[in-house]
Design an enzyme around this catalytic site. Structure first.
Site, PDB file in Angstrom:
ATOM      1  CD  GLU A   1       7.956 -65.124  -0.255  1.00 49.20           C
ATOM      2  OE1 GLU A   1       7.920 -66.927  -0.946  1.00 49.20           O
ATOM      3  OE2 GLU A   1       7.759 -64.633  -0.770  1.00 49.20           O
TER       4      GLU A   1
ATOM      5  CG  ASP B   1       8.515 -68.487   0.093  1.00 47.13           C
ATOM      6  OD1 ASP B   1       7.628 -68.930  -0.191  1.00 47.13           O
ATOM      7  OD2 ASP B   1       9.294 -68.302  -0.287  1.00 47.13           O
TER       8      ASP B   1
ATOM      9  CB  SER C   1       5.551 -66.193  -2.851  1.00 49.04           C
ATOM     10  OG  SER C   1       6.205 -65.006  -2.817  1.00 49.04           O
TER      11      SER C   1
END
Length: 641
Positions: free
Chosen positions: A292, A296, A558
């Site tokens: 994650e 990002d 995401s």
């Protein structure tokens, strides 16, 4: 990827002050509907047991919140861009002395001696230690022991509680009462390892078609934004992470293979540790943590560089008593949230220093202010609206509103479960009980997400390419996977708590009139008067990412959130270059200019035993207004004051 364990609390419903008073003059304030998820009611609490009783005072001027925000965020307002200082925000919304006096006087009249009562630093909480018997009398309720069905842990809680009618208007909520568990933010990276497209041979810019791997060159063609040229020191994009850690050795590999112009290998984000936030290490990598964070940060860097990234690592990832929501992040950004308002709740937010027997737990005090604010903050995590108390969500939503007043654009991923929701990676989707709106594995009602249900947040849904190149266009993402635990659809729907904001009212009205499915009011909030989400969308599948040295295509809203946030950061850079300030709260301007988006009209977001909603002409609760066209957005935002 590793997604932190999440245990859902049961939704609690705020009861309006018009509820019928009891014989002693109390009116119902909060109650729990249905059977608590994963908790069993055991026996009555001992009357002499002592509780730390906390009464949260209601803030002033909340009835004017939308007016205040629109004054600085509506493109037609003469005060557009005249954002407030943190001090002005704190002073405007601080609880009134009348609220403090009303609550303290009530307690004294009920037999609680004044020397037992204290006020928090900002007079936002009235607090005292009282017995179960005293609390039951004060709140016209009964305290019971609840036991967690998996770990055996015990909690004291009530099914409902009441307040005197003359006091209720001064109080947000009381602790401990209906709350049982906390929620840890869950990453909206599409679920399960099978959905991570590993590329063992590696890849680089142009080595694979965009339909197989999305790189920054694909995004520039799709959304027509340029390479970054300048980097104002005040314009660092903010990326926030919970219990997922950035492995910095992956950055030089990503920069070499997937950025143009190539970002220097020694480039690193500004690291902001909040309440013991940690950096990645080989242990976290071995646990599967970091996909994650890699997605990002890398997606943002590729878009905004030479603008920089500010990386917020929130929480120690160890405190298990109250794993928390987004409040400790807000505490760190805004001192007034701690010292004026007191947004945190036991059982929902972490306590620091860590009160548990955790040698590695953060032993410092809860951070109250001091963290730098970015003009744009991107968050790729979410929670379940039906699994948190209503008052709690409303109070936190007001804090996002305050950031908007201060010129911050808050951007959240809309979720990866279509109209449903889920607790954790590998779990099947869950919906809501059709009658009482609590989380129910056998439920049939749509389950909106939090905090994208808050009207002061810009929620981002997900798209994918129709073909192998960008000229093919986009559709709503659709990945059925091998079963419910791996299905991936753009999160969207209508809140059961928040009303439709005025900036969105026309768009929602058109959708409900022309395109809304006729499932009935027991399936979703079909009144046309509810906050709808997402607001916008961006690519959210097969996005180039390096994790632990491996190239992979990662998906999820995401990915969509930092992509959209990066484009907003570029727009802010252009405004700053001509002497203007950051945009701040985006939505009023976005909804007035739907022509600046690529309208997505193909796809849907099924769940809860239905086909969900369809992507349609205009705004829809699958892809919002559509995906951004930078060349159309730029002149709009440069013209504004």
């Amino acid at each position: 990827m590793h997604v932190p364990t999440l245990i859902a609390a049961l939704a609690c419903c705020a009861i309006p002050s018009s509820a019928a008073p009891s014989s002693n003059g109390h009116v119902l304030h909060e109650k729990r509907d249905g059977t608590p998820h994963l908790w069993q009611k055991r026996d009555r609490a001992t009357p002499s047991q002592v509780l730390p009783i906390r009464i949260g005072l209601r803030q002033r001027n909340l009835e004017n919140a939308e007016k205040y925000v629109f004054d600085v965020a509506d493109p037609d307002s003469p005060n557009f861009g005249k954002h407030w200082s943190a001090e002005k925000v704190a002073n405007t919304f601080a609880p009134s002395p009348e609220s403090k006096d009303a609550v303290v006087n009530w307690l004294e009249d009920a037999g609680i001696n004044r020397n037992r009562i204290s006020l928090s630093k900002g007079h936002n909480w009235v607090q005292f230690d009282g017995t179960v018997k005293e609390a039951e009398t004060l709140f016209a309720t009964e305290y019971w022991h609840y036991q967690h069905v998996e770990d055996g842990g015990l909690r004291l809680a009530v099914d409902a509680y009441s307040l005197p009618k003359h006091v209720q208007k001064h109080v947000d909520f009381v602790m401990p009462t209906v709350q049982l568990d906390g929620l840890k933010p869950v990453a909206n990276t599409n679920h399960g390892r099978e959905n991570l497209a590993r590329i063992p041979q590696g890849a680089s810019l142009g080595s694979l078609p965009c339909g197989q791997l999305i790189t920054v060159e694909c995004l520039r063609k799709l959304y027509k934004f340029p390479e970054g040229k300048t980097a104002d020191a005040s314009n660092k994009i903010g990326i926030a992470e919970w219990a997922d850690y950035l492995y910095e050795p992956d950055l030089p590999i990503y920069f070499k293979n997937f950025t143009k112009p190539e970002i220097p290998a020694d480039t690193k984000p500004e690291f902001v540790a909040i309440d013991g936030g940690l950096t990645a290490n080989l242990t976290t990598i071995s646990q599967g943590s970091g996909v994650e964070a890699a997605l990002d940060v890398q997606a943002a860097y590729a878009i905004v560089h030479p603008q920089q990234v500010r990386y917020y690592q929130v929480g120690d990832g160890i405190n298990v008593d109250s794993v928390g929501t987004f409040n400790i992040f807000l505490d760190a950004l805004d001192e007034s949230y701690c010292t004026y308002e007191g947004g945190d709740q036991p059982y929902v937010d972490p306590a620091y220093p860590d009160p548990n027997d955790n040698e590695l737990g953060y032993q410092g005090p809860l951070q109250c202010g001091g963290a730098p604010k970015s003009n744009v903050i991107s968050v790729s995590y979410g929670q379940i609206e039906g699994a948190l108390p209503e008052f709690y969500q409303v109070r936190q939503c007001h804090e996002w509103m305050k950031l908007g007043l201060q010129g911050v654009s808050v951007i959240y991923a809309s979720g990866d479960s279509g109209v449903a929701n889920r607790y954790n990676a590998g779990y099947p989707n869950s919906c809501l009980n059709a009658d009482n709106l609590f989380v129910d594995n056998n439920g049939t009602r749509y389950s909106p997400s939090f905090p994208v249900n808050c009207p002061y947040i810009t929620a981002v849904g997900a798209t994918t390419l129709l073909g192998n190149d960008t000229d093919s266009g986009e559709r709503a993402v659709s990945v059925p996977g091998s079963g419910p635990a791996n299905a991936y659809y753009s999160g969207g729907g209508f809140s059961n708590i928040f009303a439709v904001p005025s900036y969105q009212a026309s768009a929602v009205k058109k959708f409900m009139k022309n395109h809304a499915p006729n499932y009935g009011p027991n399936v979703y909030n079909d009144t046309g008067k509810a906050r709808g989400f997402p607001d916008v969308a961006a690519i959210g599948l097969n996005v180039a990412t390096i994790w632990n040295g491996t190239t992979m295509g990662v998906g999820g809203t995401s990915a969509s959130a930092p992509i959209f946030a990066g484009i907003v950061n570029l727009l802010n850079e252009e405004r700053i270059a001509i002497g203007k300030g950051p945009i701040g709260f985006l939505n009023p301007t976005l909804y007035k200019h739907p022509q600046a988006f690529n309208d997505i009209t193909i796809g849907d977001n099924p769940g809860c035993g239905t086909g969900g909603f369809n992507a349609t002409p205009g705004w829809d609760p699958v892809t919002g207004l559509g995906t951004p066209n930078y060349e159309k957005l730029l002149p709009i935002f440069l013209r504004l004051p």
